[in-house]
Design a protein around this motif. Structure first.
Motif, PDB file in Angstrom:
ATOM      1  N   THR A  88       0.851  -1.187   0.000  1.00 58.29           N
ATOM      2  CA  THR A  88       0.000   0.000   0.000  1.00 58.29           C
ATOM      3  C   THR A  88       0.887   1.238   0.000  1.00 58.29           C
ATOM      4  OG1 THR A  88      -0.058   0.104   2.417  1.00 58.29           O
ATOM      5  CG2 THR A  88      -1.785  -1.198   1.339  1.00 58.29           C
ATOM      6  N   LEU A  89       0.250   2.398   0.086  1.00 58.90           N
ATOM      7  CA  LEU A  89       0.994   3.656   0.149  1.00 58.90           C
ATOM      8  C   LEU A  89       1.940   3.673   1.350  1.00 58.90           C
ATOM      9  CD1 LEU A  89      -1.908   6.150  -0.673  1.00 58.90           C
ATOM     10  CD2 LEU A  89      -0.121   5.349  -2.223  1.00 58.90           C
ATOM     11  N   ALA A  90       1.539   3.015   2.435  1.00 58.65           N
ATOM     12  CA  ALA A  90       2.386   2.977   3.630  1.00 58.65           C
ATOM     13  C   ALA A  90       3.714   2.285   3.347  1.00 58.65           C
ATOM     14  CB  ALA A  90       1.654   2.270   4.763  1.00 58.65           C
ATOM     15  N   ASP A  91       3.688   1.224   2.564  1.00 62.59           N
ATOM     16  CA  ASP A  91       4.915   0.501   2.225  1.00 62.59           C
ATOM     17  C   ASP A  91       5.801   1.325   1.297  1.00 62.59           C
ATOM     18  OD1 ASP A  91       4.212  -2.110   3.536  1.00 62.59           O
ATOM     19  OD2 ASP A  91       2.560  -1.975   2.107  1.00 62.59           O
ATOM     20  N   CYS A  92       5.169   2.069   0.401  1.00 64.05           N
ATOM     21  CA  CYS A  92       5.937   2.917  -0.510  1.00 64.05           C
ATOM     22  C   CYS A  92       6.683   4.005   0.248  1.00 64.05           C
ATOM     23  CB  CYS A  92       5.015   3.554  -1.555  1.00 64.05           C
ATOM     24  SG  CYS A  92       4.217   2.345  -2.637  1.00 64.05           S
ATOM     25  N   ASN A  93       6.154   4.385   1.382  1.00 60.59           N
ATOM     26  CA  ASN A  93       6.804   5.369   2.236  1.00 60.59           C
ATOM     27  C   ASN A  93       7.872   4.724   3.115  1.00 60.59           C
ATOM     28  OD1 ASN A  93       7.299   7.750   3.786  1.00 60.59           O
ATOM     29  ND2 ASN A  93       5.847   7.035   5.317  1.00 60.59           N
ATOM     30  N   MET A  94       7.566   3.588   3.701  1.00 61.96           N
ATOM     31  CA  MET A  94       8.447   2.987   4.699  1.00 61.96           C
ATOM     32  C   MET A  94       9.615   2.188   4.125  1.00 61.96           C
ATOM     33  SD  MET A  94       9.275   2.560   7.826  1.00 61.96           S
ATOM     34  CE  MET A  94       7.866   3.363   8.580  1.00 61.96           C
ATOM     35  N   LEU A  95       9.376   1.382   3.094  1.00 66.88           N
ATOM     36  CA  LEU A  95      10.416   0.476   2.603  1.00 66.88           C
ATOM     37  C   LEU A  95      11.665   1.183   2.090  1.00 66.88           C
ATOM     38  CD1 LEU A  95       8.280  -2.328   0.937  1.00 66.88           C
ATOM     39  CD2 LEU A  95       9.862  -2.582   2.867  1.00 66.88           C
ATOM     40  N   PRO A  96      11.556   2.277   1.323  1.00 69.18           N
ATOM     41  CA  PRO A  96      12.783   2.959   0.898  1.00 69.18           C
ATOM     42  C   PRO A  96      13.626   3.440   2.079  1.00 69.18           C
ATOM     43  CG  PRO A  96      10.937   3.666  -0.447  1.00 69.18           C
ATOM     44  CD  PRO A  96      10.362   2.862   0.678  1.00 69.18           C
ATOM     45  N   LYS A  97      12.969   3.856   3.149  1.00 69.36           N
ATOM     46  CA  LYS A  97      13.687   4.338   4.330  1.00 69.36           C
ATOM     47  C   LYS A  97      14.342   3.185   5.079  1.00 69.36           C
ATOM     48  CE  LYS A  97      10.535   8.257   4.804  1.00 69.36           C
ATOM     49  NZ  LYS A  97       9.446   8.868   5.606  1.00 69.36           N
ATOM     50  N   LEU A  98      13.639   2.067   5.222  1.00 70.36           N
ATOM     51  CA  LEU A  98      14.217   0.907   5.894  1.00 70.36           C
ATOM     52  C   LEU A  98      15.414   0.367   5.120  1.00 70.36           C
ATOM     53  CD1 LEU A  98      11.277  -1.316   7.226  1.00 70.36           C
ATOM     54  CD2 LEU A  98      12.955  -0.024   8.554  1.00 70.36           C
ATOM     55  N   ASN A  99      15.338   0.424   3.801  1.00 69.63           N
ATOM     56  CA  ASN A  99      16.460  -0.041   2.995  1.00 69.63           C
ATOM     57  C   ASN A  99      17.694   0.831   3.231  1.00 69.63           C
ATOM     58  OD1 ASN A  99      17.639  -1.686   0.761  1.00 69.63           O
ATOM     59  ND2 ASN A  99      17.720   0.309  -0.244  1.00 69.63           N
ATOM     60  N   ILE A 100      17.501   2.138   3.297  1.00 68.70           N
ATOM     61  CA  ILE A 100      18.618   3.050   3.574  1.00 68.70           C
ATOM     62  C   ILE A 100      19.205   2.747   4.945  1.00 68.70           C
ATOM     63  CG2 ILE A 100      19.205   5.463   4.063  1.00 68.70           C
ATOM     64  CD1 ILE A 100      17.197   6.255   1.881  1.00 68.70           C
ATOM     65  N   ILE A 101      18.341   2.506   5.916  1.00 65.16           N
ATOM     66  CA  ILE A 101      18.807   2.227   7.272  1.00 65.16           C
ATOM     67  C   ILE A 101      19.658   0.961   7.299  1.00 65.16           C
ATOM     68  CG2 ILE A 101      18.065   1.535   9.590  1.00 65.16           C
ATOM     69  CD1 ILE A 101      15.632   3.413   9.193  1.00 65.16           C
ATOM     70  N   ARG A 102      19.180  -0.116   6.680  1.00 65.62           N
ATOM     71  CA  ARG A 102      19.929  -1.373   6.773  1.00 65.62           C
ATOM     72  C   ARG A 102      21.256  -1.303   6.020  1.00 65.62           C
ATOM     73  NH1 ARG A 102      16.700  -5.988   3.198  1.00 65.62           N
ATOM     74  NH2 ARG A 102      16.457  -4.790   1.274  1.00 65.62           N
ATOM     75  N   VAL A 103      21.334  -0.501   4.976  1.00 68.72           N
ATOM     76  CA  VAL A 103      22.583  -0.375   4.222  1.00 68.72           C
ATOM     77  C   VAL A 103      23.530   0.610   4.896  1.00 68.72           C
ATOM     78  CG1 VAL A 103      23.626   0.354   2.044  1.00 68.72           C
ATOM     79  CG2 VAL A 103      21.522  -0.994   2.019  1.00 68.72           C
ATOM     80  N   ALA A 104      23.055   1.833   5.142  1.00 67.83           N
ATOM     81  CA  ALA A 104      23.927   2.886   5.657  1.00 67.83           C
ATOM     82  C   ALA A 104      24.375   2.608   7.088  1.00 67.83           C
ATOM     83  CB  ALA A 104      23.210   4.233   5.584  1.00 67.83           C
ATOM     84  N   ALA A 105      23.472   2.151   7.943  1.00 69.21           N
ATOM     85  CA  ALA A 105      23.845   1.905   9.335  1.00 69.21           C
ATOM     86  C   ALA A 105      24.843   0.754   9.441  1.00 69.21           C
ATOM     87  CB  ALA A 105      22.596   1.604  10.164  1.00 69.21           C
ATOM     88  N   LYS A 106      24.695  -0.241   8.591  1.00 70.57           N
ATOM     89  CA  LYS A 106      25.636  -1.368   8.596  1.00 70.57           C
ATOM     90  C   LYS A 106      27.017  -0.906   8.139  1.00 70.57           C
ATOM     91  CE  LYS A 106      27.312  -5.565   8.526  1.00 70.57           C
ATOM     92  NZ  LYS A 106      27.704  -6.224   9.805  1.00 70.57           N
ATOM     93  N   ARG A 107      27.070  -0.174   7.048  1.00 69.83           N
ATOM     94  CA  ARG A 107      28.352   0.268   6.505  1.00 69.83           C
ATOM     95  C   ARG A 107      29.021   1.310   7.401  1.00 69.83           C
ATOM     96  NH1 ARG A 107      29.001  -0.022   0.731  1.00 69.83           N
ATOM     97  NH2 ARG A 107      28.048  -1.965  -0.011  1.00 69.83           N
TER      98      ARG A 107
END
Length: 259
Positions: A190-209
Motif C-alpha cells: 500500500t501507500l504505507a509501504d511505498c513510504n516505509m520500505l525505501p527508508k528501511l532499505n537506507i537504514i539497513r545499508v547505511a547503518a551497517k556500513r
C-alpha cells in the motif's frame, strides 16, 4: 439503478485514454543512475504498483537541464508531470495519483487500517540523528541515539507481528497468534509501504556500513517484512544500489566496531 450506474462508471473508466506520466527522480553519483532518495523511490513504487505506463528520468540537481528548470523552477527531484500538470509536493503527488488512477483499471493503494498509515513514521528521523554520530558509536551521544532508534524499530516490529482485525477469527478461542502478513496493512503493498520500505532499505545499508549496526534479529516482523519486499519487483527494481546509499551519506569503508 445503482448497479446500472456502477456499470456505466466502469465502462466510462475503461474508455479513458491512458494518462501521460513522466517521473523525474534524483540521479546518483554518475549523474545518470538512480540515486538514493526515499521520496523518489516512493513515487516510483506507487506508479509501478498502479500498473500504469510511465517514463522515468534521472535528474542531477546541480546540472538540471534548462527545460526542466523551466518546468519546475526551484524544485529538486522528485516531481511528476501527469497529463501536463506539474506536481512537486510528495504527499500531493501521492493523493493525485491515487485519485486519478482508480479501480477497476488500477488498484487502490490506500491503507485499510488507520494505524498502518503512520506506524513507524519516526524511525527515519531517529536514524538520521544516529547516523551523524556513527563514526564514534561508543560515545554516550551515539549510544543514546542508537537506543532511540532501536526503540522505534521495536514499536514498528510489534505492529507487524500483531494480527490485524481481518486476521482474527472471532469464533476462535485462540486469537493470540502472530501475524504472518507480508506488508504493513496486509499481503499487498500500500501507500504505507511505498513510504516505509525505501527508508528501511537506507537504514539497513547505511547503518551497517557506517556503524556496523544491524536491525536486531529478534525483530522478526521487520525481517519478514524486508524479506517479502526483497522478492517484490516493485521494491527491488526501484532501489538504488547499496554503493549509491553509501555515497549519499558519505560513507567510506570502515573497520567493524569492537564492542
Amino acid at each position: 439503478m445503482s448497479d446500472e450506474v456502477g456499470q456505466a462508471e466502469q465502462q466510462q473508466a475503461s474508455r479513458r485514454p491512458p494518462p501521460q506520466i513522466a517521473l523525474f527522480v534524483k540521479a546518483g553519483s554518475d549523474k545518470e543512475c538512480i540515486g538514493c532518495c526515499p521520496f523518489s523511490q516512493r513515487l516510483f513504487m506507487i506508479l509501478w504498483l498502479k500498473g500504469v505506463v510511465f517514463n522515468v528520468t534521472t535528474v542531477d540537481k546541480a546540472t538540471k537541464p534548462k527545460d526542466l528548470a523551466d518546468i519546475a523552477p526551484g524544485t529538486n527531484p522528485p516531481f511528476l508531470i501527469f497529463n501536463g500538470e506539474v506536481l512537486t509536493d510528495i504527499p500531493k503527488c501521492e493523493e493525485y495519483v491515487e485519485a486519478e488512477l482508480y479501480p477497476p483499471n488500477y488498484p487502490k493503494l490506500a491503507c485499510k487500517y488507520t494505524e498502518s498509515r503512520t506506524v513507524g513514521n519516526d524511525i527515519f528521523a531517529k536514524f538520521s540523528a544516529f547516523i551523524k554520530f556513527s563514526g564514534d558509536r561508543r560515545s554516550e551521544q551515539a549510544k543514546k541515539l542508537e537506543t532511540r532508534l532501536v526503540e522505534s524499530l521495536k514499536k514498528f516490529d510489534a505492529y507487524l507481528r500483531k494480527p490485524l482485525d481481518h486476521e482474527i477469527d472471532a469464533d476462535s478461542e485462540d486469537n493470540e497468534g502472530e501475524s504472518q502478513r507480508k506488508f504493513i496493512d496486509g499481503n499487498f503493498m500500500t501507500l504505507a509501504d511505498c513510504n516505509m520500505l525505501p527508508k528501511l532499505n537506507i537504514i539497513r545499508v547505511a547503518a551497517k556500513r557506517a556503524a556496523d549496526f544491524e536491525i536486531p534479529k529478534e525483530f522478526v516482523g521487520i525481517h519478514r517484512y524486508l524479506d517479502a519486499a526483497d522478492k517484490a519487483e516493485e521494491f527491488k527494481q526501484t532501489c538504488p544500489e547499496d554503493d549509491e546509499v553509501c555515497w549519499t551519506y558519505n560513507i567510506r569503508a570502515r573497520k567493524p566496531v569492537k564492542h
